[in-house]
Design a protein around this motif. Structure first.
Motif, PDB file in Angstrom:
ATOM      1  N   PRO B 141       0.725  -1.269   0.040  1.00  0.00           N
ATOM      2  CA  PRO B 141       0.114  -0.045   0.017  1.00  0.00           C
ATOM      3  C   PRO B 141       0.854   1.332  -0.010  1.00  0.00           C
ATOM      4  CG  PRO B 141      -0.774  -1.537   1.731  1.00  0.00           C
ATOM      5  CD  PRO B 141       0.751  -1.912   1.111  1.00  0.00           C
ATOM      6  N   VAL B 142       1.848   1.291   0.853  1.00  0.00           N
ATOM      7  CA  VAL B 142       2.923   2.464   0.708  1.00  0.00           C
ATOM      8  C   VAL B 142       3.499   2.715  -0.656  1.00  0.00           C
ATOM      9  CG1 VAL B 142       5.068   3.587   1.581  1.00  0.00           C
ATOM     10  CG2 VAL B 142       3.574   1.770   2.920  1.00  0.00           C
ATOM     11  N   ALA B 144       2.102   1.912  -3.373  1.00  0.00           N
ATOM     12  CA  ALA B 144       0.698   2.271  -4.185  1.00  0.00           C
ATOM     13  C   ALA B 144       0.578   3.701  -4.139  1.00  0.00           C
ATOM     14  CB  ALA B 144      -0.488   1.574  -3.613  1.00  0.00           C
ATOM     15  N   GLY B 145       0.744   4.349  -2.704  1.00  0.00           N
ATOM     16  CA  GLY B 145       0.762   5.644  -2.339  1.00  0.00           C
ATOM     17  C   GLY B 145       2.062   6.596  -3.085  1.00  0.00           C
ATOM     18  N   VAL B 146       3.091   5.851  -3.404  1.00  0.00           N
ATOM     19  CA  VAL B 146       4.150   6.539  -3.901  1.00  0.00           C
ATOM     20  C   VAL B 146       3.826   6.720  -5.365  1.00  0.00           C
ATOM     21  CG1 VAL B 146       6.581   6.150  -4.386  1.00  0.00           C
ATOM     22  CG2 VAL B 146       5.901   5.971  -2.293  1.00  0.00           C
ATOM     23  N   LEU B 148       0.929   6.849  -6.624  1.00  0.00           N
ATOM     24  CA  LEU B 148      -0.172   7.700  -6.878  1.00  0.00           C
ATOM     25  C   LEU B 148       0.553   8.916  -7.197  1.00  0.00           C
ATOM     26  CD1 LEU B 148      -3.225   8.289  -6.726  1.00  0.00           C
ATOM     27  CD2 LEU B 148      -3.034   8.525  -4.224  1.00  0.00           C
ATOM     28  N   HIS B 149       1.568   9.206  -6.110  1.00  0.00           N
ATOM     29  CA  HIS B 149       2.222  10.743  -6.320  1.00  0.00           C
ATOM     30  C   HIS B 149       3.057  10.696  -7.526  1.00  0.00           C
ATOM     31  CE1 HIS B 149       5.103  13.914  -5.199  1.00  0.00           C
ATOM     32  NE2 HIS B 149       6.114  13.226  -5.783  1.00  0.00           N
ATOM     33  N   ARG B 152       1.073  11.499 -10.654  1.00  0.00           N
ATOM     34  CA  ARG B 152       0.489  12.859 -10.800  1.00  0.00           C
ATOM     35  C   ARG B 152       1.543  13.821 -10.973  1.00  0.00           C
ATOM     36  NH1 ARG B 152      -1.444  16.520  -6.723  1.00  0.00           N
ATOM     37  NH2 ARG B 152      -2.468  18.102  -7.671  1.00  0.00           N
ATOM     38  N   MET B 179      -6.330  -1.263  -5.354  1.00  0.00           N
ATOM     39  CA  MET B 179      -6.394   0.325  -5.362  1.00  0.00           C
ATOM     40  C   MET B 179      -5.458   0.763  -6.502  1.00  0.00           C
ATOM     41  SD  MET B 179      -6.275   1.745  -1.516  1.00  0.00           S
ATOM     42  CE  MET B 179      -5.149   0.458  -0.947  1.00  0.00           C
ATOM     43  N   TRP B 183      -7.026   2.619  -9.581  1.00  0.00           N
ATOM     44  CA  TRP B 183      -6.640   4.026  -9.765  1.00  0.00           C
ATOM     45  C   TRP B 183      -5.466   4.133 -11.077  1.00  0.00           C
ATOM     46  CZ3 TRP B 183      -6.037   4.903  -3.843  1.00  0.00           C
ATOM     47  CH2 TRP B 183      -7.326   4.891  -3.397  1.00  0.00           C
TER      48      TRP B 183
END
Lengths: 337, 323
Positions: B141-142, B144-146, B148-149, B152, B179, B183
């Motif tokens: 998940p971490v 995935a967050g990276v 996401l950043h 963008r 996710m 996404w």
């Protein structure tokens, strides 16, 4: 005169302001997108205005706190909503073993500015898994700070303070506060005034109008405010017992030293909270207070919590388990003898 | 060697079975730099086990013996702007990215010059865009967050996360895959399936397959059976380029072999299983195929690692300015 802003409105405005002012801010959570706007409507209007940075997620509390940690790691400022704070248990690994650890376990300080919002507490009939006050389970984790919403602390200021710590923060939001009004201009009601102190926990001090040193100092998190003030009011009017209330915005880390001058004005101190008894925030405070004030106190710090019990759903049962204003007043009366 | 187009299986497309490879095909001749990195990792891991056996290391470690070729092959397809999330078995990942045995050994030994001042140790390392952590599945998940950043803020860059076959027991994996696909996150999940999770054979801890699990999310999947650095790169280069330009997750499963123990001398596998893994070890196969190049490079790396050990061991203890 306009009605005071409701706490939920203040929180919503704070989230809007954060997203408007900080291009690195994100809001992530379940069912937070418009038109629904979150289970408690804290996020209403956010996704319409900032569709790229307001992310309505699957039901994956651990996953989204991990995603937030990844966003924080890359310099962003995510705010995650747990629909109910009880579900933060599902994110415990990410908070304990990743987000907070990462601040220091790599041998240097790593900025991890992120907030996990936790709608908290009972008295709304949601039952055993949707009503808990779990603050005590997150206390004592290095680099994880705990804050609590109150009607005295503007939520925009609280969010700014949390994110400026550059480490993971949890914001506990007592659900009964959402519909209440924010206090403004130093006035609580006809009997009580308040001020914000300059200590690191940004403590709000609530005191009776025209009062010298009080009989009691009560320390309580924001969710207890209304019940504490109700008890203080009855004690003042019916028993002429004077109380002041201290409501820290930041619950952990917490150090009582900056407040010693304030708390040492009373010889009786009470810590009130809604966690199930034992191993609580109040016990941590009591230990600190005893260290500093043992000889000055008329009696040991009075600890008041919810019963060490599950939180029942039926109103009368729930009422008996959680700490109510009447029980608070009764305990203070008895301990005043 | 026949060139193989990337074999990508989306969730809804029909899977075609790739040509069977046993992990025993002749290994291609490698440029000196690649062979040196492979051997650096091999001799680093052997040195770590030796130091442990001498009682000179504190705590624990997990070596990647037999799996060295995975990061060496893969990282040629990454640039330094890509994030890498490593796991408990991460020495090879670190060395393939930074070629810094001194810093890593100092970290493991708690000596001056340690990458993380000795706080993180073998399995908690953060340097530039490389991060490892010790809880199974937690980094997905971490990552995935990276991703996401990155999607963008730095389009074209990807987050890579290494996991094992055992990691698929963790729920965090599925939350993250869901996710990532929902996404369209540029997330490369590298599965090093060494057929054993600590002491538990894969068939006793995993129902179904990794391929089917990826397909359930509609996530592209590629199975790498080759241990050949050149072949692995050839198979993966288009697929990785594709998730850069059309952000989406990709699961790459390597069928690999853990030649060494899970940790230190805790190998409870039957002897024939260990022999089977050893028989497929790239180290001996490469040495047999390209003996002259190998002998010189192997000797050089062995001596170099002995010097690293000697030098790092003599350093003073690391210091941590705890804030």
């Amino acid at each position: 005169m306009t009605r005071p802003e409701r706490v939920i409105g203040n929180l919503n405005r704070a989230l809007h302001k954060l997203l408007d002012d900080d291009p690195r801010a994100y809001v992530v959570g379940e069912d937070i997108a418009d038109p629904y706007g979150g289970a408690f409507k804290a996020t209403r209007g956010l996704s319409d205005r900032h569709p790229e940075r307001v992310i309505s997620s699957p039901i994956s509390e651990g996953g989204i706190v991990g995603v937030a940690a990844g966003l924080a790691l890359t310099g962003n400022h995510p705010v995650v909503e747990m629909m109910f704070s009880d579900f933060a248990a599902l994110a415990f690994d990410q908070l304990l073993n990743f987000a907070s650890k990462s601040v220091s376990m790599y041998g240097r300080t790593v900025a991890m500015g992120m907030v996990v919002r936790c709608p908290t507490g009972g008295n709304r009939g949601y039952g055993p898994t949707h009503s808990q006050s779990l603050q005590k389970h997150f206390i004592g984790i290095p680099a994880l700070s705990l804050h609590e919403m109150s009607p005295f602390h503007d939520n925009a200021d609280v969010l700014t303070a949390m994110l400026s710590r550059e480490q993971p923060c949890m914001l506990f939001e007592d659900k009964t506060l959402y519909t209440r009004g924010m206090h403004q201009g130093g006035v609580v009601d006809d009997l009580f005034r308040y001020e914000l102190l300059d200590d690191p926990s940004r403590t709000a001090r609530v005191f009776p109008v025209d009062c010298g040193d009080p009989d009691w100092i009560i320390l309580a998190p924001g969710g207890l405010t209304e019940r504490a003030v109700a008890a203080m009011r009855t004690l003042l009017l019916e028993e002429e017992v004077t109380c002041e209330l201290l409501v820290p915005s930041r619950l952990y880390p917490f150090t009582v030293e900056p407040l010693l001058e304030t708390v040492s004005r009373a010889r009786r101190i009470c810590v009130a909270e809604d966690s199930a008894a034992d191993g609580t925030w109040g016990e941590m405070l009591a230990q600190q207070l005893h260290q500093h004030l043992w000889r000055r106190l008329a009696r040991p710090v009075l600890l008041l919590s919810a019963q060490p019990s599950v939180i029942p759903t039926a109103a009368h049962l729930e009422h008996a388990v959680l700490l109510q204003a009447t029980a608070l007043r009764r305990a203070l009366t008895e301990a005043s003898q | 060697m026949a060139s193989a187009a990337p074999h990508l299986i989306g969730g809804t497309t029909t899977a075609t079975v790739p040509p069977a490879r046993t992990g025993a095909e002749p290994l291609s001749l490698l440029p000196a730099e690649d062979l040196d990195t492979l051997l650096m990792i091999r001799h680093f891991e052997l040195a770590v086990l030796e130091l442990f056996s001498q009682g000179l290391l504190h705590g624990t470690t997990h070596t990647c013996l037999g799996q060295e070729y995975i990061p060496v092959a893969l990282y040629a397809l990454l640039d330094e702007g890509d994030y890498i999330f490593s796991n408990h078995r991460g020495h090879g990942h670190y060395l393939a990215r930074f070629r810094d045995p001194h810093g890593l050994l100092a970290e493991i030994m708690g000596r001056e010059g340690a990458v993380c001042h000795g706080v993180g140790g073998s399995q908690h390392i953060y340097r530039d865009r490389y991060l490892s952590t010790g809880v199974q599945g937690e980094s997905l998940p971490v990552a995935a967050g990276v991703a996401l950043h990155l999607r963008r803020a730095e389009p074209g860059r990807i987050a890579v996360v290494h996991i094992g076959d055992g990691t698929w027991g963790e729920g965090a994996v599925y939350e993250a895959l869901n996710m990532a696909q929902l996404w369209r996150l540029p997330l490369l999940v590298v599965v090093e399936n060494n057929k054993i999770a600590q002491s538990t054979p894969t068939e006793r801890q995993m129902a179904g397959t990794i391929q089917a699990r990826a397909a359930a999310f509609g996530i592209r999947y590629h199975h790498v059976t080759s241990h050949d650095v050149v072949q692995v790169r050839r198979e993966l280069s288009d697929a990785i380029a594709d998730i850069r330009t059309r952000p989406q997750p990709l699961v790459v499963e390597f069928s690999t072999h853990r030649v060494g123990p899970h940790s230190k001398g805790d190998d409870s596998r039957p002897a024939e299983v260990v022999r089977h893994a050893a028989a497929r070890d790239w180290y001996h196969r490469y040495g047999e195929r390209h003996p002259e190049q190998f002998a010189v490079a192997d000797r050089n790396q062995r001596l170099a690692m002995a010097e690293v050990v000697r030098e790092v061991q003599a350093r003073p203890a690391s210091r941590w300015e705890h804030s």
